[in-house]
Design a protein around this motif. Structure first.
Motif, PDB file in Angstrom:
ATOM      1  N   ASN A 275       2.089   7.287   3.385  1.00 48.66           N
ATOM      2  CA  ASN A 275       1.472   8.616   3.361  1.00 48.66           C
ATOM      3  C   ASN A 275       2.493   9.661   3.774  1.00 48.66           C
ATOM      4  O   ASN A 275       3.377   9.398   4.582  1.00 48.66           O
ATOM      5  CB  ASN A 275       0.293   8.681   4.342  1.00 48.66           C
TER       6      ASN A 275
ATOM      7  N   CYS B 268       0.804  -1.230   0.000  1.00 53.46           N
ATOM      8  CA  CYS B 268       0.000   0.000   0.000  1.00 53.46           C
ATOM      9  C   CYS B 268       0.834   1.276   0.000  1.00 53.46           C
ATOM     10  O   CYS B 268       0.277   2.366  -0.116  1.00 53.46           O
ATOM     11  CB  CYS B 268      -0.937   0.012   1.206  1.00 53.46           C
TER      12      CYS B 268
ATOM     13  N   VAL C  98       4.941   0.015   3.105  1.00 51.20           N
ATOM     14  CA  VAL C  98       3.938  -0.310   4.124  1.00 51.20           C
ATOM     15  C   VAL C  98       4.558  -1.076   5.292  1.00 51.20           C
ATOM     16  O   VAL C  98       4.063  -1.022   6.422  1.00 51.20           O
ATOM     17  CB  VAL C  98       2.768  -1.114   3.506  1.00 51.20           C
TER      18      VAL C  98
ATOM     19  N   GLN D 108       1.322   3.235   5.101  1.00 48.00           N
ATOM     20  CA  GLN D 108      -0.131   3.242   4.929  1.00 48.00           C
ATOM     21  C   GLN D 108      -0.652   1.845   5.297  1.00 48.00           C
ATOM     22  O   GLN D 108      -0.988   1.036   4.439  1.00 48.00           O
ATOM     23  CB  GLN D 108      -0.487   3.604   3.481  1.00 48.00           C
ATOM     24  N   SER D 109      -0.704   1.605   6.589  1.00 53.14           N
ATOM     25  CA  SER D 109      -0.850   0.238   7.091  1.00 53.14           C
ATOM     26  C   SER D 109      -2.206  -0.068   7.724  1.00 53.14           C
ATOM     27  O   SER D 109      -2.355  -1.085   8.397  1.00 53.14           O
ATOM     28  CB  SER D 109       0.247  -0.029   8.126  1.00 53.14           C
TER      29      SER D 109
END
Length: 536
Positions: free
Chosen positions: A117, A114, A288, A253-254
């Motif tokens: 951020n 993912c 991620v 982004q986990s």
């Protein structure tokens, strides 16, 4: 409900690499990505990558992305875009929003790739239009061809802040300052040096306290901070800026991994050497599972893909191990040197070669003229008496994983220790430089310069140039030093472009002989070079 062998979340470097390894071995593979274009960050990364040939060093991120997309298409992996994975549930079921529809998919294995951020930094009026993440500015410039602003203040001196600052300059923006609360530059010194010599000042031990403006950013106020990061009264400095870019680091982004029940640590899922999380059948790869470079993410994705193929019986565990061995060796090379994950938070005082790390570089973004001569890439020469002939000067001063310069030189003039790509490049004075410039173009950090001292009264300096419009032979301007200040007047002798240079132009300028070791940037007359080099 459609069933797959593998569902991969994210079509960035890690996700696509995992998809290639799975699909080419016969696994029914689908990749979901929320964006309208695949490739993740690669298509925003117009700079050349570090590493070695096996890591695609000296290729630009956009080119690596094109190659990876072609590889994924050839493998047969299905890639679904504008598809937002909204949840991971028991027995490896995912929900995906595609357009206005919500679909359910089942998989034997899920690989979360993912990404990350951007971190935001709140300050007074930080919600004004004109305040954005550095990645957002990069998206505007490199994906959509839109300048994010005209006069920029960059917050953050890590690699993202430094790289994006340079790209802002390339887009025609003016970078007024790079600001960081830490007392030293956090990214690669070569990245800092190439914006310092273009005249961008660094304000370390400073932070942004407010943005000013009625309907958008019109000015930015910064203040000095003490060792405890408290604002120092009376230290305000105001910039007439219309844009603030925030490069304050990244966070995994986990959320989907946490939803799946994975064990978490420091905001990321805990994974083993194959990317397996604590939840059977759920893997994580790339940012991620821990913030690193895209080159590392691609290797992690391939390892997770191999693990998935072995777990489902498409390859044997022996085949998995054999395929993983060169990948692990390659990953180990990337994780070596001063910026290795194990060195985060540590103060490195000397290079592996025993040379003191430049305090001047870490504080101001550039080497002093005297410091340059201490490093292997320039130690063979002296500022007072340069040899007659053509020779390279390599201003690489930190142990970072990169060796394209030694591969590029057809005559072996530049040497990096075999199997130690973090070693500082050295000059073999027994070899004769042909002046081809391949090393200058190949250097991902733009830290190599060719000097030609065959004429007694002047020196020609060949330097990398990646700005438009390109100067022409005969144009005059100013040669700037490492600090972005004028060194002397300069004339363009030659402008070279070639496919082998991959959009790096080789600009050869003529300067008085005594300035050969100082002239490191060319500012055409129309750029008003007298504004460059404002010191903190």
């Amino acid at each position: 409900m459609t069933r797959y062998d593998v569902v991969i979340i994210g079509a960035g470097p890690a996700g696509l690499s995992a998809a290639v390894e799975c699909a080419r071995r016969g696994l029914k593979t689908v990749v979901y990505d929320e964006n309208e274009k695949p490739g993740g960050q690669l298509f925003k990364q117009i700079h050349k990558f570090f590493g070695s040939r096996e890591h695609k060093a000296k290729l630009r991120g956009i080119k690596i992305g094109e190659e990876l997309l072609a590889e994924a298409a050839k493998s047969g992996a299905e890639v679904v875009l504008n598809a937002v994975v909204t949840g991971i549930f028991g027995e490896n079921e995912v929900t995906v929003r595609v357009g206005e529809r919500m679909i359910h998919r089942k998989a034997d294995i899920i690989i979360a790739a993912c990404g990350a951020n951007e971190n935001m930094v709140p300050f007074e009026n930080w919600t004004l239009p004109g305040v954005m993440g550095a990645g957002a500015a990069q998206t505007l410039m490199n994906l959509h061809g839109i300048r994010p602003g005209k006069r920029i203040v960059m917050l953050g001196s890590g690699n993202v802040g430094l790289v994006v600052s340079f790209q802002l300059l390339q887009a025609g923006c003016e970078v007024l300052a790079v600001v960081d609360a830490l007392p030293r530059i956090g990214g690669y010194g070569v990245h800092a040096a190439k914006i310092a010599r273009a005249g961008v000042p660094f304000f370390l031990s400073h932070t942004i306290v407010r943005a000013c403006g009625k309907n958008r950013v019109e000015s930015v106020v910064i203040c000095e901070v003490d060792k405890d990061f408290r604002v120092v009264p009376g230290s305000e400095k105001t910039f007439d800026a219309d844009t603030v870019c925030l490069a304050a680091g990244l966070s995994p982004q986990s959320a989907l991994c946490a939803m799946a029940g994975c064990e978490m640590k420091d905001g990321a899922p805990v994974v083993d050497e194959w990317g397996q999380t604590s939840v059977p059948g759920v893997f994580a790869a790339g940012d991620v599972s821990g913030i690193e470079e895209a080159s590392s993410a691609m290797i992690e994705g391939r390892l997770a893909g191999l693990a998935a193929a072995a777990k489902l019986g498409f390859i044997t565990f022996e085949e998995r191990g054999a395929a993983a061995q060169p990948l692990r060796a390659s990953l180990e090379k990337l994780r070596a040197g001063m910026f290795a994950p194990r060195n985060r938070g540590k103060t490195i005082t000397h290079t592996d070669e025993g040379v003191p790390v430049s305090a001047h570089l870490l504080r101001n973004g550039f080497l002093s003229d005297e410091e340059v001569l201490a490093y292997p890439g320039a130690a063979a020469w002296t500022a007072e008496k340069l040899p007659r002939g053509i020779f390279p000067v390599v201003e690489c001063t930190q142990n970072i994983p990169c060796n394209p310069c030694s591969d590029a030189c057809p005559h072996g003039c530049i040497v990096v220790k075999p199997d130690q790509i973090t070693a500082l490049p050295a000059i073999d004075t027994a070899k004769t430089c042909a002046g081809c410039g391949l090393c200058v173009a190949a250097c991902s950090g733009q830290a190599i310069f060719l000097l030609d001292t065959r004429e007694r009264d002047f020196c020609s300096v060949t330097l990398p140039y990646e700005f438009l419009p390109l100067p022409k032979a005969g144009d005059t301007g100013e040669a700037l030093g490492r600090d972005g200040r004028k060194v002397c007047d300069a004339e363009v002798l030659r402008v070279r472009t070639a496919a082998a240079f991959d959009k790096t132009t080789l600009l050869t300028i003529k300067v008085p002989a005594r300035f050969g070791m100082r002239a490191r940037f060319f500012a055409p007359r129309f750029l008003a070079a007298d504004k460059a080099g404002v010191e903190p």
